[in-house]
Design a protein around this motif. Sequence first.
Motif, PDB file in Angstrom:
ATOM      1  N   GLY A 257       0.813  -1.288  -0.355  1.00  0.00           N
ATOM      2  CA  GLY A 257      -0.114   0.306   0.192  1.00  0.00           C
ATOM      3  C   GLY A 257       0.831   0.910   0.417  1.00  0.00           C
ATOM      4  N   LEU A 258       2.385   0.867   0.608  1.00  0.00           N
ATOM      5  CA  LEU A 258       3.082   2.855   0.548  1.00  0.00           C
ATOM      6  C   LEU A 258       3.727   2.406  -0.729  1.00  0.00           C
ATOM      7  CD1 LEU A 258       3.874   2.580   3.882  1.00  0.00           C
ATOM      8  CD2 LEU A 258       2.212   3.970   2.920  1.00  0.00           C
ATOM      9  N   PRO A 259       3.795   3.699  -1.434  1.00  0.00           N
ATOM     10  CA  PRO A 259       4.866   3.791  -2.563  1.00  0.00           C
ATOM     11  C   PRO A 259       6.330   3.475  -2.307  1.00  0.00           C
ATOM     12  CG  PRO A 259       4.059   5.954  -1.940  1.00  0.00           C
ATOM     13  CD  PRO A 259       3.463   4.803  -0.814  1.00  0.00           C
ATOM     14  N   GLU A 260       7.512   2.499  -3.017  1.00  0.00           N
ATOM     15  CA  GLU A 260       8.339   2.514  -2.611  1.00  0.00           C
ATOM     16  C   GLU A 260       9.346   4.003  -2.748  1.00  0.00           C
ATOM     17  OE1 GLU A 260      10.452   0.260  -5.407  1.00  0.00           O
ATOM     18  OE2 GLU A 260       8.985  -1.744  -5.714  1.00  0.00           O
TER      19      GLU A 260
ATOM     20  N   PHE B 188      -4.054  -5.370  -0.394  1.00  0.00           N
ATOM     21  CA  PHE B 188      -2.407  -4.867  -0.252  1.00  0.00           C
ATOM     22  C   PHE B 188      -1.857  -6.217   0.016  1.00  0.00           C
ATOM     23  CE2 PHE B 188      -5.404  -1.425   0.384  1.00  0.00           C
ATOM     24  CZ  PHE B 188      -5.225  -0.461  -0.659  1.00  0.00           C
ATOM     25  N   CYS B 189      -2.091  -7.535   0.650  1.00  0.00           N
ATOM     26  CA  CYS B 189      -0.972  -8.301   0.699  1.00  0.00           C
ATOM     27  C   CYS B 189      -0.989  -8.847  -0.582  1.00  0.00           C
ATOM     28  CB  CYS B 189      -1.462  -9.108   1.746  1.00  0.00           C
ATOM     29  SG  CYS B 189      -1.745  -8.491   2.668  1.00  0.00           S
TER      30      CYS B 189
ATOM     31  N   VAL C  80      -1.868  15.013  -0.922  1.00  0.00           N
ATOM     32  CA  VAL C  80      -1.805  13.291  -0.748  1.00  0.00           C
ATOM     33  C   VAL C  80      -3.004  12.782   0.075  1.00  0.00           C
ATOM     34  CG1 VAL C  80       0.108  11.824   0.580  1.00  0.00           C
ATOM     35  CG2 VAL C  80       0.601  13.974  -0.769  1.00  0.00           C
ATOM     36  N   LEU C  81      -3.385  12.481  -0.265  1.00  0.00           N
ATOM     37  CA  LEU C  81      -4.036  11.413   0.672  1.00  0.00           C
ATOM     38  C   LEU C  81      -4.217   9.878   1.194  1.00  0.00           C
ATOM     39  CD1 LEU C  81      -7.458  11.397   1.314  1.00  0.00           C
ATOM     40  CD2 LEU C  81      -7.808   9.739  -1.061  1.00  0.00           C
ATOM     41  N   THR C  82      -4.218  10.090   2.036  1.00  0.00           N
ATOM     42  CA  THR C  82      -3.667   8.357   3.197  1.00  0.00           C
ATOM     43  C   THR C  82      -4.422   8.084   3.315  1.00  0.00           C
ATOM     44  OG1 THR C  82      -1.515   7.586   3.895  1.00  0.00           O
ATOM     45  CG2 THR C  82      -1.852   9.799   4.507  1.00  0.00           C
ATOM     46  N   THR C  83      -4.030   7.783   4.513  1.00  0.00           N
ATOM     47  CA  THR C  83      -4.897   6.347   5.921  1.00  0.00           C
ATOM     48  C   THR C  83      -4.302   5.238   6.183  1.00  0.00           C
ATOM     49  OG1 THR C  83      -6.965   5.833   6.543  1.00  0.00           O
ATOM     50  CG2 THR C  83      -5.888   4.229   4.049  1.00  0.00           C
TER      51      THR C  83
ATOM     52  N   VAL D 257      -1.278   3.923   1.009  1.00  0.00           N
ATOM     53  CA  VAL D 257      -2.115   2.558   2.707  1.00  0.00           C
ATOM     54  C   VAL D 257      -1.022   2.170   3.781  1.00  0.00           C
ATOM     55  CG1 VAL D 257      -3.961   1.936   3.254  1.00  0.00           C
ATOM     56  CG2 VAL D 257      -4.374   3.091   0.645  1.00  0.00           C
ATOM     57  N   GLY D 258      -1.197   2.092   4.571  1.00  0.00           N
ATOM     58  CA  GLY D 258      -0.437   2.106   6.021  1.00  0.00           C
ATOM     59  C   GLY D 258      -1.296   0.865   6.323  1.00  0.00           C
TER      60      GLY D 258
END
Length: 342
Positions: A59-62, A328-329, A171-174, A269-270
């Motif tokens: 879910g998180l960018p590298e 996201f797995c 930046v949109l995140t959760t 997404v964390g």
Amino acid sequence: KRSQPGVVVALVVALVFLRLGPLRQAWRGPWSGWWFVGFFFLSSSLVVVVDGWCDEWTGLPEKPKALTCGVLWFLHVTKTGGTSAEGLLNHFVRQSNGTWKKTEFVDAKWDRSTTQADDQWGSLHPVLNDEAHPRLIVVQHHRAPGLGEYLLAEVVEPLKAHLRRKGCDLVLTTMLREPVSRTKSGFFYLKGRPPVPFLSSDTLRYFADRVADAQMRYVLYSLRGSENPMSPDADSYRKWVANGRPAYDRDDAADLPRAIAVLDHMDGVGRLEEFSAYTRFLAITLGASHLGQKHMRKSDHSGYTFSESDEAYIRKKTRLDKALYEHFCRRRRRRRRRRRGR
């Protein structure tokens, strides 16, 4: 990669099984080596299924991009570590010497009881409209309308377009959390209050019914569509749900792809299980070397032991949340094992 603890457990399981009962003769016979190899790989496979349920979170960018100006919009889903993340954001804002501001997205036209927060949000409009390089952290939590139901299309996307015209961005995140763990944590967190006046199997099922697939619903509808613990102002949120019905009466299966689409739209997404990775993402996005350390708040989990039937009931009530989380797995070990069998 296979974890060393997993291999050790597999070896122990194989040895235990081989030394029990009727297998004792096979262990002493000429085929003992093959028995050992067979049981080792069987038990190892079982460990891979458990340890490999979510090998890698995608879910998180590298390589997150630093937000030189604009808005960091954080959707705080309940019981996912959002309070700890928000605490780090508060610390960052205090240390920024006024270069960054923070608010919660609440507006009186959605909830008339929150005029103070509405005034706070309204006072930031000049920051977004007049400043050449605005820097703002927005936390969306309980009293905002749903992100997927309303805010994404009506507020977030127009705001992003406005900021990009300034040379800034949004930046949109959760954050998410493994669903069974999240339900248990919420159960203990609310003990002594409705809808968990005391801890028992009955109150657990009552609670699990009302928070079924709560992360999926929170992404779409905010709190009133996700948990609704008999809140006195719940009716004021029904207008944000199609056909005037509260979200918990909707067709949940149809909502799953919508919630996934909202999360896919996000920049990051964390998950609570990798909280440090998420804080690194936030730090890089905000152009900070680090956000400091925050001790995770933990609910008191004493006073009740979950039975196997309790666990099964929670899994049943969180099956769509599990699908949302698993989106996201990445299970690299399972795929690698299948390729070897071809």
